[in-house]
Design an enzyme around this catalytic site. Structure first.
Site, PDB file in Angstrom:
ATOM      1  N   SER A  74       0.957  -1.344   0.214  1.00 22.70           N
ATOM      2  CA  SER A  74       0.086   0.034  -0.124  1.00 22.70           C
ATOM      3  C   SER A  74       0.744   1.032  -0.099  1.00 22.70           C
ATOM      4  O   SER A  74       0.380   2.307   0.001  1.00 22.70           O
ATOM      5  CB  SER A  74      -0.957   0.009   1.278  1.00 22.70           C
ATOM      6  OG  SER A  74      -0.206  -0.001   2.471  1.00 22.70           O
ATOM      7  N   LYS A  91       0.839   4.502   7.104  1.00 24.93           N
ATOM      8  CA  LYS A  91       0.106   5.243   5.943  1.00 24.93           C
ATOM      9  C   LYS A  91       0.468   6.927   6.276  1.00 24.93           C
ATOM     10  O   LYS A  91       1.164   7.110   7.236  1.00 24.93           O
ATOM     11  CB  LYS A  91      -1.351   5.390   6.485  1.00 24.93           C
ATOM     12  CG  LYS A  91      -2.103   3.978   5.883  1.00 24.93           C
ATOM     13  CD  LYS A  91      -2.019   3.713   4.525  1.00 24.93           C
ATOM     14  CE  LYS A  91      -2.883   2.292   4.221  1.00 24.93           C
ATOM     15  NZ  LYS A  91      -2.070   1.214   4.778  1.00 24.93           N
TER      16      LYS A  91
END
Length: 227
Positions: A148, A186
């Site tokens: 990701s 993230k």
């Protein structure tokens, strides 16, 4: 490594696909896992997709494909990238004394493994890194799982060096604990009372939460890669 809920959902979806050829609806998944709302299913699906266990087919309702099951967890590593310099910083093989300008950090586990940081405090694993990589304060290391953050140069299997903090600037890549059960790496964005966690991969959507659902554990300050 998956949480019990993630594993349960993956097995349910795979069994339904084998039996009917059609993935279950969110309502069916919610009922099977005895959850109160479909938002929990959406979070579990996103986590499984980020970890490479399932894929959502675009422009099709109820279209999930199981890519692999937990017993098939040995992931295919990304191609070699010449922009990263190879460093031999592990503790594998025979024990070697760390040079005076090196330090040992606790290697707490795999980021995106779905386990709270507090539960990963196993200091029996460690990694030796140059002292120049660190700042003042407390640090720890985590192994990355998933793709990701590939466009930020962070690949599956990399080891990230984290400076412990709970107040990073917006735009910083952070270790975030979601709902006290899922840990993820993230980019953090703040807007008003909302917290957005952005992937660095267009395949994955930005996830937005209320401030009480996200606890920042630290920010990224370095990365190690072994070939």
């Amino acid at each position: 490594m998956l949480t019990a809920r993630q594993h349960e959902l993956l097995v349910f979806v795979n069994r339904r696909l084998q039996e009917t050829g059609v993935s279950p609806s969110f309502d069916e998944m919610k009922d099977a896992l005895k959850l109160r709302s479909k938002s929990g299913i959406h979070r579990l699906i996103t986590a499984l997709e980020e970890r490479g266990f399932i894929r959502r087919l675009p422009h099709r309702a109820r279209a999930l494909v199981v890519i692999r099951l937990p017993e098939q967890a040995a992931a295919t590593r990304p191609a070699f990238s010449p922009s990263v310099i190879h460093g031999r910083f592990g503790l594998t093989g025979a024990a070697v004394a760390a040079p005076a300008d090196a330090v040992k950090l606790p290697l707490l586990g795999r980021i995106a493994a779905g386990t709270p940081i507090a539960a990963l405090r196993d200091h029996s694993s460690a990694i030796t890194i140059p002292a120049t990589m660190l700042r003042k304060g407390e640090h720890f290391a985590l192994e990355v799982a998933g793709d990701s953050m590939v466009e930020a140069g962070i690949l599956d299997g990399d080891t990230v060096i984290i400076e412990r903090t709970d107040a990073p600037e917006s735009g910083t890549i952070v270790v975030a604990l979601i709902d006290n059960e899922e840990v993820t790496l993230k980019r953090l964005r703040r807007k008003g009372n909302s917290v957005a966690l952005e992937s660095a991969n267009p395949t994955y959507e930005t996830r937005i939460f209320g401030p009480d659902r996200v606890k920042v554990q630290g920010r990224l300050i370095g990365l190690l890669r072994r070939y």
